[in-house]
Design an enzyme around this catalytic site. Structure first.
Site, mmCIF file in Angstrom:
data_model
loop_
_atom_site.group_PDB
_atom_site.id
_atom_site.type_symbol
_atom_site.label_atom_id
_atom_site.label_comp_id
_atom_site.label_asym_id
_atom_site.label_seq_id
_atom_site.Cartn_x
_atom_site.Cartn_y
_atom_site.Cartn_z
ATOM 1 C CD GLU A 14 40.997 37.781 38.223
ATOM 2 O OE1 GLU A 14 40.236 38.597 37.663
ATOM 3 O OE2 GLU A 14 42.201 37.959 38.376
ATOM 4 C CB CYS A 48 41.729 41.944 38.549
ATOM 5 S SG CYS A 48 42.458 41.064 39.953
#
Length: 307
Positions: A14, A48
């Site tokens: 990720e 994020c």
């Protein structure tokens, strides 16, 4: 990834990135502002999947700025620096990086900074250009640039011209508007009319695509990420007569003709007719079911009912 490649180990990665937030003209801007506020200023923007920048038409910008100002004042009681609910930048290096991304001439809300506390106020910038510093890298801080567009087509073009985001947020009461962004852009995740909440739903995979990552996790997706789906097929040793008819050499023209007729025969009318090969299997299972697995027998008998 280098270490994983040496052992041929699968990787789930990720990467984050610049996640756009598109606001349509059809929205209640007070509601939209509260939801953008929550996603953007949670942990001082150091999340994020924080909305990185806003895309909206010029007619929406001023109303959205006013609604964001109202949300910030209400939730931080007019003083974010003293609020126990607003965080600080993680270290001096990132404080300097976030500070560099702020253009004082475009600040509409906030802009205050205190290096001694690593404090950056909730900041909103308007009339930001695609080439401005704030649009060149992931902000990962409490700074929200607003970029104006002429229409949804331009917004889609901007998103498609950049690295694929980890998540795309779209606010609209117009289903076709939401559908356009969902179908015409690529992102790891897509969320309409909210921010960040998809990350707390265990049944939804979490992950990026392209520059924002590979693979996904959370809930069952995590189990799949760390598992290998092994293909297993168990067959009976019965009905070898069928294999002798079609499967084994010598391959004669007669065998080829039978196979072509069984597998590829077109119905007389489009949308009508019976697929012959499933019919043969189903009839075989019906009369010789003891040589098939129970599951296959049930499946083929059901197929026969549908023919």
């Amino acid at each position: 990834m280098k270490a994983a490649s040496e052992h041929l180990t699968p990787v789930t990665l990720e990467m984050g990135g610049k996640s756009p937030c598109v606001v349509d003209t059809s929205c209640d801007l007070d509601v939209v502002a509260k939801r953008i506020f929550f996603g953007k200023f949670l942990n001082a923007g150091q999340v994020c999947i924080s909305p990185d920048y806003v895309l909206c038409e010029k007619s929406v910008q001023s109303g959205l700025v006013d609604a964001l100002r109202k949300a910030i004042d209400e939730c931080y009681k007019g003083n974010p620096k003293e609020s126990p609910d607003f965080g600080r930048i993680v270290n001096k290096r990132h404080f300097d990086r976030v500070k560099r991304l702020v253009d004082p001439s475009k600040v509409e809300i906030g802009g205050e900074m205190d290096e001694s506390e690593l404090y950056v106020a909730p900041t909103v910038m308007a009339n930001v250009q695609k080439t401005d510093s704030a649009m060149t890298e992931e902000i990962f801080g409490p700074v929200l640039p607003i970029v104006t567009v002429q229409n949804r087509a331009e917004a889609i073009d901007i998103i498609r011209s950049r690295e694929k985001p980890l998540i795309l947020y779209v606010f609209s009461n117009n289903k076709s508007f939401v559908d356009d962004f969902q179908m015409k852009t690529s992102s790891g995740m897509f969320l309409a009319n909210d921010t960040t909440t998809c990350s707390v739903v265990p049944s939804l995979p979490f992950g990026g695509v392209g520059g924002s990552g590979m693979g996904s996790y959370h809930g069952h997706a995590s189990f799949k990420a760390f598992s290998h789906m092994k293909t297993v097929m168990r067959r009976s040793l019965g009905l070898e007569v069928v294999n002798k008819m079609f499967r084994y050499p010598p391959y004669t023209k007669k065998k080829a003709a039978w196979l072509k007729w069984a597998l590829y025969k077109e119905p007389k009318e489009k949308g009508h007719g019976i697929p012959l090969f499933p019919l043969v299997l189903a009839v075989t299972a019906l009369y010789f079911g003891e040589n098939f697995s129970p599951f296959l027998v049930r499946t083929l008998r059901f197929a026969l009912l549908l023919l």
